[in-house]
Design a protein around this motif. Structure first.
Motif, PDB file in Angstrom:
ATOM      1  N   THR A 160       0.798  -1.225   0.000  1.00 34.49           N
ATOM      2  CA  THR A 160       0.000   0.000   0.000  1.00 34.49           C
ATOM      3  C   THR A 160       0.835   1.282   0.000  1.00 34.49           C
ATOM      4  OG1 THR A 160      -0.150  -0.102   2.420  1.00 34.49           O
ATOM      5  CG2 THR A 160      -1.964  -1.082   1.156  1.00 34.49           C
ATOM      6  N   VAL A 164      -0.856   5.216  -0.276  1.00 36.70           N
ATOM      7  CA  VAL A 164      -1.150   5.989   0.937  1.00 36.70           C
ATOM      8  C   VAL A 164      -1.401   7.457   0.594  1.00 36.70           C
ATOM      9  CG1 VAL A 164      -0.188   6.839   3.115  1.00 36.70           C
ATOM     10  CG2 VAL A 164       0.075   4.437   2.491  1.00 36.70           C
ATOM     11  N   SER A 175     -13.665   0.802   8.379  1.00 37.78           N
ATOM     12  CA  SER A 175     -13.095   1.511   9.521  1.00 37.78           C
ATOM     13  C   SER A 175     -14.096   2.387  10.271  1.00 37.78           C
ATOM     14  CB  SER A 175     -11.931   2.390   9.055  1.00 37.78           C
ATOM     15  OG  SER A 175     -12.378   3.329   8.084  1.00 37.78           O
ATOM     16  N   GLU A 268      -9.328   8.095   2.793  1.00 38.82           N
ATOM     17  CA  GLU A 268      -7.910   8.195   2.419  1.00 38.82           C
ATOM     18  C   GLU A 268      -7.229   6.880   2.756  1.00 38.82           C
ATOM     19  OE1 GLU A 268      -5.501  12.059   3.023  1.00 38.82           O
ATOM     20  OE2 GLU A 268      -4.928  10.759   4.692  1.00 38.82           O
ATOM     21  N   LYS A 270      -4.797   4.195   4.014  1.00 41.60           N
ATOM     22  CA  LYS A 270      -3.799   4.118   5.078  1.00 41.60           C
ATOM     23  C   LYS A 270      -2.819   2.979   4.788  1.00 41.60           C
ATOM     24  CE  LYS A 270      -5.564   4.087   9.205  1.00 41.60           C
ATOM     25  NZ  LYS A 270      -6.468   3.651  10.292  1.00 41.60           N
ATOM     26  N   ALA A 271      -1.709   2.973   5.489  1.00 40.70           N
ATOM     27  CA  ALA A 271      -0.670   1.975   5.253  1.00 40.70           C
ATOM     28  C   ALA A 271      -1.141   0.555   5.550  1.00 40.70           C
ATOM     29  CB  ALA A 271       0.567   2.300   6.085  1.00 40.70           C
ATOM     30  N   ASP A 272      -2.154   0.417   6.422  1.00 34.98           N
ATOM     31  CA  ASP A 272      -2.636  -0.921   6.789  1.00 34.98           C
ATOM     32  C   ASP A 272      -3.724  -1.441   5.860  1.00 34.98           C
ATOM     33  OD1 ASP A 272      -4.759   0.672   7.523  1.00 34.98           O
ATOM     34  OD2 ASP A 272      -4.825   0.038   9.613  1.00 34.98           O
ATOM     35  N   GLN A 274      -6.582  -0.001   5.269  1.00 33.23           N
ATOM     36  CA  GLN A 274      -7.877   0.534   5.648  1.00 33.23           C
ATOM     37  C   GLN A 274      -7.976   1.992   5.183  1.00 33.23           C
ATOM     38  OE1 GLN A 274     -10.625  -0.948   7.247  1.00 33.23           O
ATOM     39  NE2 GLN A 274      -9.568  -2.869   6.826  1.00 33.23           N
ATOM     40  N   PHE A 275      -9.107   2.631   5.485  1.00 38.09           N
ATOM     41  CA  PHE A 275      -9.353   3.989   5.021  1.00 38.09           C
ATOM     42  C   PHE A 275      -9.705   4.903   6.186  1.00 38.09           C
ATOM     43  CE2 PHE A 275     -10.120   1.314   1.393  1.00 38.09           C
ATOM     44  CZ  PHE A 275      -9.678   2.055   0.302  1.00 38.09           C
ATOM     45  N   ASN A 276      -9.163   6.097   6.129  1.00 41.59           N
ATOM     46  CA  ASN A 276      -9.530   7.145   7.075  1.00 41.59           C
ATOM     47  C   ASN A 276     -10.531   8.065   6.392  1.00 41.59           C
ATOM     48  OD1 ASN A 276      -9.429   8.922   9.326  1.00 41.59           O
ATOM     49  ND2 ASN A 276      -8.013  10.243   8.195  1.00 41.59           N
TER      50      ASN A 276
END
Length: 311
Positions: A160, A164, A175, A268, A270-272, A274-276
């Motif tokens: 990812t 990112v 999330s 947005e 994320k590195a894991d 998932q999304f913020n």
């Protein structure tokens, strides 16, 4: 649209975002219409909060969903005063993997002003596309990409790092924190483990799953209301059905147009994987199956003919 749907006793439930421009009596569209995903995403990127994009690259895989969605987006952008010279529309075949030239073209185009990429790239082609953005130094802060087909499942097992900061527009993200979503995720995790599904050690939920979940429960409620599985009776009973959605809203099936009212979220990466969530609509958005930005849609009815008997 692609042939991804649930069939329930003569009714089709379509749980994936689609291009609109159709309306059928025996189809219930639980995925997003363009005004519930594509249009809000572009409005966000045009706003000060979203970076104030002035130039647009409409980049997609070459099939009906990207081409029709981009036809709508081009008309929308022109209605906002965006000139043709500030819109670059590109398509690649399914499975395309060499994005070196295309990303170089995007970089050159972006030199002409604040640019955003609207991506309707499908499937595995997303990986080499984002990787090439990184290779050529195009960061999300310079040229943000908003995708309509990249979600949690697509990011599973993917590096990812190149993604990112880039964006996706959906009506649900895993999330999101609310009691309904927390309970649903636990329920899915337990089921995945029980039946030994692939990747059961890391169960993911996503937007199409949520849309399918809502559709199945609304069908059940409609059958109970109609006290019958007769197709026409269930169609009538579906009107106005509501269900508490994992997105955190109460989803409603429109009384007339067979589409869900859906909130829109911009996430947005994320590195894991998932999304913020960085932006959302104030509330649920009513679908517009026939885009008002397409001139030939003028006068089309925003509801299917429910007087004809089902076969």
């Amino acid at each position: 649209m692609l042939p991804v749907f649930e069939e329930l006793n003569g009714l089709l439930f379509y749980p994936v975002q689609y291009e609109g421009e159709e309306l059928s009596k025996n189809v219930f569209y639980t995925g997003a219409a363009p005004n519930q995903q594509a249009i809000p995403a572009v409005e966000y990127l045009m706003s000060k909060e979203g970076g104030g994009a002035k130039r647009w690259v409409l980049l997609g895989t070459d099939y009906v969903y990207p081409r029709t969605t981009n036809k709508i987006l081009r008309a929308f952008l022109k209605s906002k005063g965006v000139a043709d010279k500030d819109i670059d529309e590109k398509y690649t075949p399914f499975g395309h993997s060499d994005y070196q030239t295309i990303v170089a073209d995007v970089k050159k185009f972006a030199a002409g002003g604040k640019t955003a990429v609207v991506s309707t790239i499908n499937g595995d082609s997303n990986v080499p596309f984002y990787k090439e953005l990184g290779n050529q130094g195009l960061k999300a802060t310079d040229v943000p990409v908003v995708a309509f087909s990249v979600g949690e499942e697509e990011l599973r097992g993917v590096d990812t790092k190149p993604l990112v900061g880039h964006l996706a527009a959906w009506n649900y993200f895993m999330s999101q924190k609310n009691p309904v979503n927390d309970a649903w995720k636990k329920q899915w995790a337990a089921y995945a483990k029980k039946v030994k599904l692939p990747n059961a050690d890391k169960p993911l939920t996503n937007d199409p799953m949520e849309a399918a979940w809502i559709g199945i429960h609304m069908w059940k409620q409609a059958v109970e209301k109609a006290k019958s599985t007769d197709t026409d009776k269930v169609v009538a009973a579906m009107a106005g059905q509501t269900f508490p959605a994992p997105s955190g809203i109460t989803s409603k099936m429109d009384e007339k147009n067979h589409h869900l009212h859906k909130s829109v979220f911009i996430g947005e990466v994320k590195a894991d994987g998932q999304f913020n969530v960085v932006w959302k609509t104030p509330g649920p958005v009513k679908a517009k199956p026939w885009s008002p930005y397409i001139p030939e849609n003028k006068g089309k009815k925003d509801e299917p003919d429910v007087t004809a008997k089902s076969k």
